[in-house]
Motif scaffolding. Structure first.
Motif, mmCIF file in Angstrom:
data_model
loop_
_atom_site.group_PDB
_atom_site.id
_atom_site.type_symbol
_atom_site.label_atom_id
_atom_site.label_comp_id
_atom_site.label_asym_id
_atom_site.label_seq_id
_atom_site.Cartn_x
_atom_site.Cartn_y
_atom_site.Cartn_z
ATOM 1 N N GLU A 119 54.693 -10.986 11.890
ATOM 2 C CA GLU A 119 54.110 -9.621 12.338
ATOM 3 C C GLU A 119 52.813 -8.985 12.233
ATOM 4 O OE1 GLU A 119 55.438 -6.082 14.951
ATOM 5 O OE2 GLU A 119 57.038 -6.278 13.426
ATOM 6 N N PRO A 130 57.607 -9.551 18.862
ATOM 7 C CA PRO A 130 57.482 -7.473 17.777
ATOM 8 C C PRO A 130 58.223 -7.147 17.363
ATOM 9 C CG PRO A 130 56.141 -7.550 19.531
ATOM 10 C CD PRO A 130 57.054 -9.119 19.689
ATOM 11 N N CYS A 175 54.131 -11.656 16.318
ATOM 12 C CA CYS A 175 53.703 -10.672 17.512
ATOM 13 C C CYS A 175 53.653 -10.814 19.011
ATOM 14 C CB CYS A 175 52.256 -10.457 16.584
ATOM 15 S SG CYS A 175 50.882 -11.431 16.208
#
Length: 121
Positions: A11, A36, A32
């Motif tokens: 992420e 996340p 992400c």
């Protein structure tokens, strides 16, 4: 273009890198976008199960694969502070394209334009 292995982008990885690799035909799973805040061990396990190269800016993965010897398919640690997003993306793409076989089963570090790799077999 189909590439030999998929990529997992942690992420913290600049989205320009993910975008550039996808544009070039790489299958990139972006933490992400998908999951996340996933813990590092879980990110490593996910990448390993997918036979994917893990790209990260988090040096804690070195601890997991070198000291603790957790299984992985390959780690590329990015240390490119001060570079623009587009420059980072170009450099990462270039390194993966040129050294893809060296990245497998290794812990590699890309520090600016300096690249070094260490086998973890």
């Amino acid at each position: 273009m189909n590439h030999i292995f998929p990529i997992v982008a942690d992420e913290c990885v600049d989205y320009a890198i993910t975008h550039k690799l996808r544009e070039a035909g790489f299958n990139v799973y972006a933490i992400c976008e998908q999951n996340p805040a996933l813990k590092d061990r879980d990110v490593l396990e996910l990448a390993h199960k997918q036979n994917a190269l893990l790209i990260t800016e988090d040096k804690d993965f070195g601890e997991l694969v070198i000291r603790l010897k957790l299984p992985h398919f390959g780690i590329l640690l990015l240390r490119m502070k001060g570079e623009s997003s587009s420059k980072k993306a170009e450099i990462v793409f270039s390194i993966i394209s040129k050294y893809h076989n060296s990245l497998l089963q290794a812990f590699s570090v890309l520090d600016g334009e300096r690249f070094r790799t260490r086998s973890t077999d």
